[in-house]
Write an enzyme that holds these catalytic residues in place. Structure first.
Site, PDB file in Angstrom:
ATOM      1  N   ASP A 326       9.655 -55.560  38.066  1.00 60.47           N
ATOM      2  CA  ASP A 326      10.873 -55.420  38.849  1.00 60.47           C
ATOM      3  C   ASP A 326      11.893 -56.417  38.291  1.00 60.47           C
ATOM      4  O   ASP A 326      11.511 -57.446  37.739  1.00 60.47           O
ATOM      5  CB  ASP A 326      10.558 -55.720  40.314  1.00 60.47           C
ATOM      6  CG  ASP A 326      11.762 -55.513  41.223  1.00 60.47           C
ATOM      7  OD1 ASP A 326      12.442 -54.493  41.055  1.00 60.47           O
ATOM      8  OD2 ASP A 326      12.015 -56.372  42.082  1.00 60.47           O
ATOM      9  N   ASP A 612       8.463 -57.939  44.274  1.00 58.54           N
ATOM     10  CA  ASP A 612       8.505 -58.745  45.495  1.00 58.54           C
ATOM     11  C   ASP A 612       8.876 -57.937  46.725  1.00 58.54           C
ATOM     12  O   ASP A 612       8.655 -58.366  47.840  1.00 58.54           O
ATOM     13  CB  ASP A 612       9.486 -59.917  45.336  1.00 58.54           C
ATOM     14  CG  ASP A 612      10.898 -59.442  44.991  1.00 58.54           C
ATOM     15  OD1 ASP A 612      11.101 -58.221  44.797  1.00 58.54           O
ATOM     16  OD2 ASP A 612      11.797 -60.289  44.912  1.00 58.54           O
ATOM     17  N   ASP A 616       8.206 -52.143  46.117  1.00 57.93           N
ATOM     18  CA  ASP A 616       7.272 -52.317  44.999  1.00 57.93           C
ATOM     19  C   ASP A 616       5.819 -52.106  45.414  1.00 57.93           C
ATOM     20  O   ASP A 616       4.945 -51.957  44.563  1.00 57.93           O
ATOM     21  CB  ASP A 616       7.409 -53.733  44.410  1.00 57.93           C
ATOM     22  CG  ASP A 616       8.791 -53.987  43.849  1.00 57.93           C
ATOM     23  OD1 ASP A 616       9.319 -53.097  43.172  1.00 57.93           O
ATOM     24  OD2 ASP A 616       9.346 -55.068  44.098  1.00 57.93           O
TER      25      ASP A 616
END
Length: 868
Positions: A326, A612, A616
């Site tokens: 990410d 985080d 995700d």
């Protein structure tokens, strides 16, 4: 009804059956019964006892249990007790590691929104967020976490950070009007707010439309149930190895049993011979040693800010060939920061302004004054772009925000709104009332008539406009968000309105972005040199994502960037064919992330996914290794992960991978050490059986070696110091079995040398015409040769190249092993238990000399032939 964003808020309230006076106590009770509490259904955690029982599923552990039962059946209860103790210790170690990881995670957990402000019985009250119900009227202010999904019914410049859901760090300006479109993404539902996000600016009143599992966070949590956890490469290798070993043991034991019966040996003696062979073949301590080495590895990694939630994930880190990361908060700082400034007709780096120049100082003052953000040491409230402007003046140029605003108090303001894309304030500067305006470059330039430079104020020409537009375009292409600043003097500031935002004097542009973490670039370089493909997956825009990816080295020449809507048009098979060329995925949903991870996995890769946010979570669970952020990470992300970074630092992942590779190499060396010794035992027993000789070892001899003297060196080999060269190698092919041809050839050669030394000692003992002395010499030589072989198993290189004293654990383990053997050979009560004879000094000399022979030969070979 799940399309509340399409309706006017009055209709939404009507459909939920609530008025602006809020709910009454009786209505609340009914709704709590109907909808339940406002909390996510947490996956039921296994009890400590369940975790303990699961440790016995391992195939090698099952073999050990069978061996224990067999020993008990034959009356060898000391063998049974030893095996049972080893199996239980192994299970306890695995359980303790699991419990410790869970406790570490609990210490990281913080409830995002413990309370909520609601209107009930006509009164505004504060309640625990879990008691919020559908239909509650919820009040939101800057700094509040949002505890449920809802439709906005009143807004005052509300801006919300939805990065935990969308991955975008820039706040979303919320509106009141219905959105007459279908299939609108979360980030574009501007008249709705969502659980798990937080208010950065303004205030609002909302009506709660969904709680608990039915919120957007809840839907993403449900997605994770479709993602199955993967076995690690080591688990699969050990499972396969255990099954093959079991088959081989059964075949060889049966073969020996038949040979002995044919030779006329009694049934019980033949059976004992077969049992001796089985005990020699089973690496009883293997499962325990692997668990202990992994547990030591997790402790080391915890000190380096990586909490391992699943023990076997340690070695999987060493197999990683793809990291899908990410962007926001993982590769970047999740904090908007000023990067460049266009001022005085020039582009300046953010830290190159000069406070001794009046224009530069004025520009910095304008950014702090035309700004609603508030920052303290402990808290930052406001839009991230405005916080970035305050930090720009305060942290780099020491312009204290509070003192500056006290010196130049705000007299009037025209708040920002999304239609005109501008904000204006009035302050007194140099004894004059000045209207300061900031906003979007294209909008503000249409209102500019003059410009100010160090040479003074002059007319704003078309050429000036073109130059600014070129600079703005250049900034935007590099993923920077740009704000323009202008001002003008005003006489009557009391009635200032949007009508006054014209005839402005242009001063400059400020360009900002959520910058990469300082260590991200180096970490990405290390990944690439280690043969690991880094991929960025983000909910942000393609231009911004590509710019960040290019800066840190993920996006290189020939790579592609793809947006979510493009992925919708690509089927899974086509994606599998394209996935190696795509380095950046932008504007993606949780479903897209799972598809990307699966595409890499189907090509035979071990995939790590970092993240985080709640968005995700599903991909973290789908990945072979899910890596969550400990500080900024949501609980959904942490619970879905195999590893949690307590410092949210991408470079910690690279350290973890290096540790994982070293740990796997050490475990493999430990396994080779154990199997080489067991091979020597098997060859010795086979030789004796085929040659019609007495049994060279009692089963208790082999248990003593396998469980006591071999275990400590095997653990010590597993703790071999980290080898920096592992990050210069490519990830290992997970399809390659643990017991491949090269591995098998090496351990057979090493086992053969140890067996030769053992059998020479056995024959020397047989010349005494005493089978017990022969057995004792064979046992002692095998035990010592296996202990000394620990130095061979440390590395492919000679111990003189890696450093004889670089692994003090091994030296200590070998000395303890020698001491234990001496106790068995010299202490009378132990002699009877372990079925050994008293040896003479000469026989001791033969034993030690022969035991050293394999070590000397193998070390000479390594010194002469092994160059690397």
């Amino acid at each position: 009804m799940d399309k509340f964003y399409k309706l006017p808020f009055e209709e939404v309230m009507k459909s939920i059956e609530v008025t602006k006076d809020g709910l009454t106590d009786s209505e609340i009770k009914k709704r709590q019964e109907q909808y339940g509490f406002n909390e996510l259904g947490e996956e039921q955690r296994k009890s400590t006892f369940q975790v303990f029982l699961e440790q016995f599923k391992d195939f090698l552990v099952i073999i050990l249990i069978v061996a224990a039962l067999l020993s008990a059946f034959l009356g060898k209860f000391e063998s049974t007790i030893v095996i049972v103790v080893v199996v239980i210790i192994n299970a306890i170690l695995g359980t303790v590691q699991h419990v410790k990881a869970e406790q570490s995670l609990k210490s990281l957990k913080n409830l995002s929104s413990p309370t909520a402000k609601v209107l009930r019985n006509g009164n505004k009250i504060e309640i625990p967020s879990k008691e919020v119900v559908v239909g509650d009227i919820l009040y939101l202010d800057a700094g509040d976490y949002i505890s449920a999904d809802g439709r906005i019914i009143e807004t005052h410049s509300l801006q919300v950070n939805e990065s935990s859901l969308t991955g975008e760090s820039i706040s979303v300006l919320k509106t009141l009007e219905p959105i007459n479109e279908d299939d609108v993404s979360i980030g574009d539902k501007t008249n709705m707010v969502f659980s798990g996000s937080f208010v950065t600016y303004g205030r609002a009143v909302i009506v709660v439309t969904e709680i608990g599992q039915k919120t957007e966070i809840g839907k993403i949590a449900n997605l994770m149930e479709s993602a199955k956890e993967k076995k690690t490469p080591l688990q699969m290798n050990l499972d396969n190895f255990g099954k093959k070993l079991a088959v081989a043991i059964i075949i060889i034991a049966v073969l020996i049993f038949v040979i002995d019966i044919i030779r006329g040996r009694t049934l019980i003696d033949s059976f004992m011979f077969a049992v001796a062979l089985a005990v020699a073949a089973i690496p009883e301590a293997l499962s325990s040693i692997v668990t202990i080495v992994l547990a030591f590895g997790t402790q080391k990694m915890a000190k380096e800010n990586a909490i391992i939630r699943k023990l076997h994930a340690v070695e999987s880190l060493g197999s990683i060939s793809v990291i899908c990361s990410d962007k926001t908060g993982t590769l970047t700082q999740n904090k908007m920061t000023v990067q460049k400034v266009f001022l005085d007709s020039e582009i300046h780096e953010h830290d190159k302004l000069r406070m001794d120049q009046a224009l530069h100082e004025k520009f910095l003052l304008m950014q702090i004054l035309c700004n609603d953000a508030e920052t303290t040491k402990n808290k930052e409230i406001g839009d991230p772009t405005e916080i970035a402007l305050v930090d720009f003046g305060e942290k780099i140029y020491e312009l204290d925000e509070i003192e500056t605003r006290r010196s130049y108090p705000r007299l009037k303001e025209v708040p920002f709104d999304s239609d005109r894309k501008l904000m204006s304030t009035v302050q007194t500067l140099d004894s004059k009332h000045v209207l300061i305006t900031k906003g979007a470059v294209d909008v503000l330039l249409d209102r500019v008539v003059k410009k100010e430079t160090s040479d003074g104020i002059s007319n704003f020409s078309e050429e000036d406009r073109k130059k600014i537009e070129e600079v703005n375009h250049s900034f935007s292409e590099n993923g920077l968000r740009v704000l323009a600043f202008a001002y003008k003097e005003v006489e009557n500031y009391e009635n200032i309105s949007t009508e006054d935002e014209h005839d402005l004097i242009f001063v400059g542009l400020t360009a900002m972005m959520d910058p990469p973490r300082a260590e991200s670039k180096e970490a990405v370089e290390q990944c690439i040199s280690a043969g690991i493909k880094p991929v960025m997956i983000t909910g942000d825009h393609k231009i911004t994502a590509s710019a960040i990816a290019k800066e840190i080295g993920i996006f290189r020449d020939g790579d592609k960037a793809v947006e979510g809507f493009e992925l919708e048009k690509i089927n899974d098979e086509d994606l599998k064919g394209m996935v190696e060329d795509i380095s950046v995925y932008a504007r993606v949903s949780p479903e897209h992330k799972i598809r990307i991870v699966r595409a890499w996995q189907e090509k035979g890769n071990i995939v790590a996914m970092t993240g985080d946010g709640v968005n995700d979570g599903p991909a973290l669970k789908q990945a072979n290794i899910g890596i969550a952020m400990g500080i900024t990470g949501t609980e959904v992300a942490k619970d879905a992960s195999s590893m949690v970074l307590t410092d949210d630092n991408f470079s910690t992942i690279v350290k973890a991978i290096a540790n994982g590779r070293s740990i796997y190499a050490n475990i493999k060396n430990s396994i080779r050490f154990l199997l080489a010794g067991n091979t020597a035992g098997i060859l010795s027993v086979l030789y004796a059986a085929i040659g019609g000789l007495p049994v060279p070892f009692a089963p208790v001899h082999l248990l003593f070696i396998n469980l006591l003297t071999d275990s400590l060196p095997a653990i010590a080999i597993g703790l071999e110091p980290h080898n920096k060269k592992v990050m210069n190698e490519k990830p290992r092919d997970v399809e390659t079995p643990l017991l491949n041809k090269v591995f098998a050839a090496r351990l057979l050669c090493e086992g053969f040398l140890i067996a030769v030394a053992t059998l020479i000692a056995f024959h020397i003992g047989l010349t005494m015409d005493d089978p017990l002395t022969a057995s004792t010499m064979a046992f002692s030589t095998l035990c010592l040769a296996r202990l000394f072989h620990g130095f061979n198993a440390r590395s492919r290189q000679s111990i003189f190249k890696v450093g004889l004293f670089s692994n003090l654990y091994l030296i200590g383990a070998v000395l303890i092993g020698i001491a234990l053997l001496q106790l068995v050979l010299l202490v009378d009560p132990l002699k009877g238990i372990f079925e050994v004879a008293t040896l003479t000094s000469a026989q001791f000399g033969y034993v030690y000399g022969l035991a050293l022979m394999p070590l000397v030969l193998i070390q000479l070979y390594k010194l002469i032939f092994v160059k690397d």
